[in-house]
Design a protein around this motif. Structure first.
Motif, PDB file in Angstrom:
ATOM      1  N   ASN A 265       0.811  -1.213   0.000  1.00 35.82           N
ATOM      2  CA  ASN A 265       0.000   0.000   0.000  1.00 35.82           C
ATOM      3  C   ASN A 265       0.846   1.266   0.000  1.00 35.82           C
ATOM      4  OD1 ASN A 265      -2.682  -1.007  -0.014  1.00 35.82           O
ATOM      5  ND2 ASN A 265      -2.516  -1.568   2.138  1.00 35.82           N
ATOM      6  N   ASP A 291     -10.899  -9.638   1.023  1.00 32.52           N
ATOM      7  CA  ASP A 291     -11.026  -8.281   1.545  1.00 32.52           C
ATOM      8  C   ASP A 291     -11.314  -8.249   3.051  1.00 32.52           C
ATOM      9  OD1 ASP A 291     -11.213  -5.349   0.613  1.00 32.52           O
ATOM     10  OD2 ASP A 291     -12.991  -5.601   1.881  1.00 32.52           O
ATOM     11  N   GLN A 296      -4.719  -3.686   5.646  1.00 31.40           N
ATOM     12  CA  GLN A 296      -4.905  -2.379   5.029  1.00 31.40           C
ATOM     13  C   GLN A 296      -3.832  -1.380   5.437  1.00 31.40           C
ATOM     14  OE1 GLN A 296      -9.026  -0.992   5.077  1.00 31.40           O
ATOM     15  NE2 GLN A 296      -9.729  -3.059   5.593  1.00 31.40           N
ATOM     16  N   SER A 303      -6.836  -2.359  -1.990  1.00 33.31           N
ATOM     17  CA  SER A 303      -8.168  -2.823  -2.388  1.00 33.31           C
ATOM     18  C   SER A 303      -8.298  -2.723  -3.898  1.00 33.31           C
ATOM     19  CB  SER A 303      -9.244  -1.969  -1.721  1.00 33.31           C
ATOM     20  OG  SER A 303      -9.214  -0.640  -2.245  1.00 33.31           O
TER      21      SER A 303
END
Length: 519
Positions: A265, A291, A296, A303
């Motif tokens: 990310n 998911d 995250q 995503s």
């Protein structure tokens, strides 16, 4: 009426649904509003400068309905359900009533139906026949080849491996979808190049501007597994010493183009989309995590929405337009394991990616398509009350007084087993003993195999933008590639005079076939 105002009106109507009594007047008013909305639409016959295709892998009609309810109730809509043009696609392939993802993706992206489990080749190539796949007459050119020839930028985003069955036909020709890397190829296939090498070394793969998903284990030799990022034992792992990520970098350096590579990310967020012309994002050894349990954080995985938005920011710089394919591939992954909650969440996340896209594009010059490659064996059972959890108990059977869930599967793996032995009798397990809303719960299946299998029913296709009205009835799946080419003037439709001659020849051939049938 402007499309944004239409969406706001629909949202407002759904909002007041809970505050207004649903009497006769309410339903007549809602129907009249739909008529006014339908009358307001005009066919868009602009040339499609850009095309975006979203594919929900395994997203059959029951999955869409259940995901809509899962998201926010029966009256809500997923992002694509308010598109003005809707059709159905027949998903059978040339040798199976129920297809796999490689054959259906070849139809979607190449315009040619083909055999079960082959990639980017026509029906003259039997499964695992390397020699037949080397014959270029049997190759199926994809919409990426057509778009690149027309000067358009291309890119794809997936939550699966970038070499997996759905994206592979965009750039590869293979007699077996399992030949993602060399370690799964038999000795008699040494003359054939694996799918990962075709992506990095061949055209159109090496010219794809944006590639994002998982699949490190097929691109690099001897990668290490971690607890949070395991290897996929079902798929091949490269063992030939090649590092195709490094090969990709060296190719871009040699061509003197600006590029970026991202593996998490944090790195993806730091990509300067104003500078980067090419982006390779490989975020997992195999598929990206489901998911519901995806990391995250900065070192985690993006995503589908994050990847889609980043891809658009790079591709929209193309003066000649672009073609982007986005796959929500884990819908299928969850269904195969009979875990409906995960499949529904993945579908909602696909909807989020479509919503984010609608905030960026102009449908005046961008054709946006949402469809699926095939359906699944998910069943939607009666008769649960409105407003109850779609993942909950429907009612108790009048046969044995045992509860059953609203969602179940016709086929499934061992985790979907529905019966246990009690007093030497097979008795159905009562699902009310479990939390059926949990992501890890596996719905019961009528027939146990090794996993839940695909379904063979038609899938829906939703479209908005230039020539979206060409999706209007029940179509063969290969029709999609033809519409994309026609709407964006690529492939055989790159020359308008040539387009007219194509239709003239087709009319002559059709008339000849008709006369032959009469004899």
């Amino acid at each position: 009426m402007h499309v944004t105002l239409i969406y706001f009106t629909i949202f407002f109507l759904d909002f007041v649904t809970h505050a207004v009594k649903e009497d006769s007047g309410y339903w007549r008013s809602k129907a009249r509003m739909e008529i006014r909305r339908s009358l307001s639409y005009e066919w868009n016959t602009n040339e499609a400068k850009n095309v975006i295709i979203f594919v929900g892998d395994g997203m059959g009609p029951n999955t869409i309905t259940a995901s809509r309810i899962f998201r926010s109730g029966e009256t809500s809509s997923l992002a694509w359900e308010d598109f003005p043009h809707v059709g159905l696609l027949k998903t059978y392939n040339t040798n199976k009533q129920v297809p796999d993802s490689a054959s259906t993706a070849t139809a979607l992206f190449g315009g040619i139906k083909t055999n079960y489990e082959v990639v980017g080749v026509n029906a003259n190539v039997p499964l695992r026949d390397c020699e037949a796949s080397l014959n270029t007459d049997n190759h199926v050119e994809s919409i990426f080849s057509w778009a690149q020839a027309a000067g358009k930028a291309t890119g794809f985003v997936t939550t699966t491996r970038v070499t997996h069955a759905t994206p592979a036909p965009l750039y590869a020709h293979s007699a077996d979808r399992k030949w993602e890397c060399e370690s799964r190829m038999p000795p008699n296939a040494t003359r054939c190049k694996d799918i990962a090498r075709q992506l990095i070394e061949n055209e159109p793969g090496r010219n794809i501007k944006v590639i994002m998903g998982g699949g490190r284990q097929t691109l690099k030799s001897n990668v290490e597994a971690t607890e949070s990022d395991p290897l996929d034992a079902w798929a091949c792992s490269r063992q030939d010493g090649r590092d195709l990520v490094d090969t990709w970098k060296r190719d871009k350096s040699a061509r003197k183009v600006k590029f970026a590579v991202a593996e998490n990310n944090e790195q993806l967020r730091k990509v300067d989309t104003d500078q980067a012309e090419y982006l390779l994002g490989i975020f997992a050894n195999s598929h990206i995590s489901m998911d519901w349990k995806r990391d995250q954080g900065p070192k985690g995985q993006p995503s589908l929405e994050d990847m889609t938005v980043k891809a658009l920011k790079i591709l929209e710089k193309s003066a000649n337009g672009y073609l982007l394919v986005v796959e929500g591939g884990l819908i299928d992954f969850a269904h195969h394991r009979g875990q409906a909650a995960q499949a529904l969440r993945e579908t909602v996340r696909l909807s989020d990616a479509v919503n984010a896209t609608l905030q960026i594009i102009r449908t005046e010059d961008t054709l946006l398509i949402v469809t699926s490659d095939h359906s699944h064996s998910l069943a939607f059972n009666g008769y649960s009350d409105r407003g109850t959890s779609i993942l909950g108990i429907a009612q108790r059977s009048k046969h044995d007084n045992t509860a059953y869930t609203t969602l179940s599967y016709s086929t499934g793996g061992p985790n979907n087993y529905a019966y246990e032995i009690t007093n030497n009798k097979a008795v159905r397990v009562d699902p009310s003993r479990f939390d059926t809303n949990e992501f890890t719960y596996s719905q019961q299946a009528a027939i146990i195999t090794d996993e839940a299998y695909h379904g063979g029913c038609d899938v829906a296709i939703f479209a908005i933008g230039p020539y979206a009205h060409l999706f209007h009835s029940v179509h063969e799946q290969n029709y999609v590639a033809e519409v994309v080419a026609f709407a964006s003037s690529i492939g055989e439709y790159g020359n308008k005079e040539n387009s007219a001659s194509i239709f003239a020849v087709d009319c002559i051939l059709s008339f000849g076939l008709f006369l032959t049938m009469l004899m």
